[in-house]
Scaffold this active site. Structure first.
Site, short mmCIF file in Angstrom:
data_model
loop_
_atom_site.label_atom_id
_atom_site.label_comp_id
_atom_site.label_asym_id
_atom_site.label_seq_id
_atom_site.Cartn_x
_atom_site.Cartn_y
_atom_site.Cartn_z
N ASP A 1 0.84 -1.20 0.00
CA ASP A 1 0.00 0.00 0.00
C ASP A 1 0.88 1.25 0.00
O ASP A 1 2.04 1.19 0.40
CB ASP A 1 -0.86 0.04 1.29
CG ASP A 1 -2.00 -0.97 1.27
OD1 ASP A 1 -2.31 -1.53 0.20
OD2 ASP A 1 -2.60 -1.19 2.35
N ARG B 1 -1.49 -0.60 -8.43
CA ARG B 1 -2.89 -0.29 -8.08
C ARG B 1 -2.99 1.23 -8.11
O ARG B 1 -2.25 1.92 -7.41
CB ARG B 1 -3.22 -0.78 -6.67
CG ARG B 1 -4.61 -0.29 -6.21
CD ARG B 1 -4.78 -0.33 -4.69
NE ARG B 1 -4.76 -1.66 -4.16
CZ ARG B 1 -4.35 -1.95 -2.92
NH1 ARG B 1 -3.87 -1.01 -2.13
NH2 ARG B 1 -4.36 -3.19 -2.49
P1 FDA Z 1 -14.30 9.43 -4.48
O1 FDA Z 1 -13.73 9.74 -3.13
O2 FDA Z 1 -14.45 10.54 -5.44
O3 FDA Z 1 -15.66 8.67 -4.29
C1 FDA Z 1 -16.49 8.33 -5.37
C2 FDA Z 1 -17.78 7.74 -4.81
O4 FDA Z 1 -17.47 6.49 -4.16
C3 FDA Z 1 -18.44 8.55 -3.70
O5 FDA Z 1 -19.30 9.51 -4.23
C4 FDA Z 1 -19.15 7.49 -2.91
O6 FDA Z 1 -20.33 7.10 -3.56
C5 FDA Z 1 -18.20 6.33 -2.97
N1 FDA Z 1 -17.25 6.30 -1.83
C6 FDA Z 1 -15.92 6.60 -1.86
N2 FDA Z 1 -15.37 6.42 -0.65
C7 FDA Z 1 -16.35 6.01 0.17
C8 FDA Z 1 -16.41 5.65 1.53
N3 FDA Z 1 -15.33 5.69 2.30
N4 FDA Z 1 -17.61 5.30 2.04
C9 FDA Z 1 -18.71 5.24 1.27
N5 FDA Z 1 -18.72 5.56 -0.04
C10 FDA Z 1 -17.57 5.94 -0.59
N6 FDA Z 1 -5.30 5.20 -0.67
C11 FDA Z 1 -3.99 5.40 -0.43
O7 FDA Z 1 -3.58 6.54 -0.20
N7 FDA Z 1 -3.13 4.35 -0.42
C12 FDA Z 1 -3.51 3.07 -0.70
O8 FDA Z 1 -2.69 2.15 -0.69
C13 FDA Z 1 -4.90 2.85 -0.99
N8 FDA Z 1 -5.36 1.61 -1.27
C14 FDA Z 1 -6.67 1.47 -1.70
C15 FDA Z 1 -7.13 0.21 -2.13
C16 FDA Z 1 -8.40 0.08 -2.67
C17 FDA Z 1 -8.85 -1.26 -3.15
C18 FDA Z 1 -9.25 1.22 -2.76
C19 FDA Z 1 -10.61 1.12 -3.38
C20 FDA Z 1 -8.83 2.44 -2.29
C21 FDA Z 1 -7.56 2.57 -1.74
N9 FDA Z 1 -7.12 3.80 -1.24
C22 FDA Z 1 -5.78 3.96 -0.95
C23 FDA Z 1 -8.10 4.87 -0.95
C24 FDA Z 1 -8.22 5.85 -2.12
O9 FDA Z 1 -7.05 6.62 -2.23
C25 FDA Z 1 -9.42 6.79 -1.92
O10 FDA Z 1 -9.24 7.54 -0.76
C26 FDA Z 1 -10.76 6.09 -1.86
O11 FDA Z 1 -10.82 5.01 -2.74
C27 FDA Z 1 -11.92 7.06 -2.20
O12 FDA Z 1 -11.76 7.53 -3.49
P2 FDA Z 1 -12.66 7.06 -4.75
O13 FDA Z 1 -11.71 6.73 -5.84
O14 FDA Z 1 -13.55 5.97 -4.38
O15 FDA Z 1 -13.40 8.35 -5.23
#
Ligand code: FDA
Length: 308
Positions: free
Chosen positions: A132, A185
């Site tokens: 990560d 990732r």
């Molecule tokens: P965004 O935040 O724009 O969200 C899009 C939509 O997704 C929202 O409108 C909502 O519907 C839904 N959503 C997103 N987050 C949600 C939540 N917590 N609860 C409910 N609904 C939610 N970061 C990092 O810095 N280092 C890492 O190693 C990782 N590893 C990682 C693995 C995996 C499998 C995922 C999916 C994410 C990570 N992250 C991470 C976290 C990533 O950086 C980010 O903070 C979150 O995925 C939220 O961003 P989105 O891309 O989902 O978009």
């Protein structure tokens, strides 16, 4: 909203709050939406249930910023047991580790040798280790460690890394990682970074995510697109389809407890999906970052609080 996000991320480092929540019954109730449970068996049970829906998992034994090499080795032991259990149960699973849990702040060499040991174990059992990405002070050391492990002929392909679309540097990091054949990732980034090094606006992060996602998909290396953002998922699906790139050449990843509807839809459409399943007693910082991503989750928290 950016202020609320920063506040929640700052609170994720608060030790008294962490002690309170991690040791209270209320905490156990609140965390259940995002955490599989406190024990390794809980994670395996959830992995099995998720696998039954055709969705792979990556398992995260929660914990970050250990304070001694003994703690780092103890954390690594949990991952070794996980890898044995994954092999024994033939789960569709791999592991995600954080370098601060593997002792990188005590000694980068220690963290590197622990992660190399995990990569050897994963390689021998047909699994994979994802490192990560944490705060930006650790970006370079994380990339260096993953690169050196990947460069060992016997461990090629057994380890991958995470790139955060909010960092300006990520474009050139992605170019280099693709050239080296390292699995990435791609995520947006979950920490609070200064605007000298990171895009301050969500719209800018989204644009960069799309661009980096296209580069990764075009490389035809098996990368992971980690987001719950439906418009980015749709844009990257369309990009792959327009280039006739087989959906089997990449995967979407999402967090346990978030957008299950989207996960199922993608599986039904024939895409590979993997869910990030965290477990363990040290869940507070992870949980607070999930609140920071979507402050509307505070409403859910409040409802549970007043029900207690
Ligand atoms: P965004 O935040 O724009 O969200 C899009 C939509 O997704 C929202 O409108 C909502 O519907 C839904 N959503 C997103 N987050 C949600 C939540 N917590 N609860 C409910 N609904 C939610 N970061 C990092 O810095 N280092 C890492 O190693 C990782 N590893 C990682 C693995 C995996 C499998 C995922 C999916 C994410 C990570 N992250 C991470 C976290 C990533 O950086 C980010 O903070 C979150 O995925 C939220 O961003 P989105 O891309 O989902 O978009």
């Amino acid at each position: 909203m950016p202020i609320l996000r920063s506040t929640l991320i700052a609170l994720s480092h608060n030790r008294p709050l962490r002690r309170f929540f991690e040791n209270s019954r209320l905490g156990a109730r609140l965390n259940s939406r995002f955490i599989a449970g406190t024990k390794l068996e809980d994670a395996l049970r959830v992995a099995e249930a998720v696998n039954r829906q055709g969705i792979a998992v990556t398992l995260d034994s929660l914990g970050e910023s250990v304070t001694s090499s003994t703690e780092a080795h103890r954390a690594a032991d949990v991952y070794h047991r996980l890898l044995d259990s994954i092999a024994g149960s033939r789960s569709s699973a791999n592991i995600s580790v954080k370098l601060t849990q593997m002792g990188v702040e005590q000694s980068p060499d220690l963290a590197e040798s622990i992660v190399a040991g995990l990569a050897e174990h994963a390689h021998a059992t047909g699994s994979f280790v994802r490192v990560d990405m944490e705060e930006s002070r650790l970006t370079q050391i994380t990339l260096d460690i993953v690169r050196r492990i990947h460069a060992r002929a016997a461990l090629r392909g057994a380890v991958g890394v995470v790139i955060q679309a909010y960092l300006y540097r990520s474009h050139s990091d992605v170019e280099q990682l693709i050239a080296e054949g390292i699995r990435v990732r791609l995520c947006k980034g979950a920490y609070d970074e200064p605007l000298e090094i990171a895009f301050p606006r969500k719209s800018q992060v989204d644009v960069n995510f799309l661009q980096l996602g296209k580069m990764l998909i075009d490389s035809r290396i098996y990368h992971a697109i980690a987001t719950h953002d439906e418009s980015l998922v749709a844009a990257l699906k369309a990009h792959a389809a327009a280039r006739a790139i087989d959906p089997a050449r990449f995967e979407f990843q999402m967090l346990y407890g978030v957008r299950r509807d989207l996960q199922r839809r993608l599986i039904n459409e024939g895409y590979n999906v993997r869910v990030y399943v965290p477990f363990g007693t040290e869940w507070y910082p992870y949980f607070m970052r999930r609140l920071a991503e979507r402050p509307a989750n505070l409403l859910f928290l409040a409802r549970n609080f007043f029900r207690s």
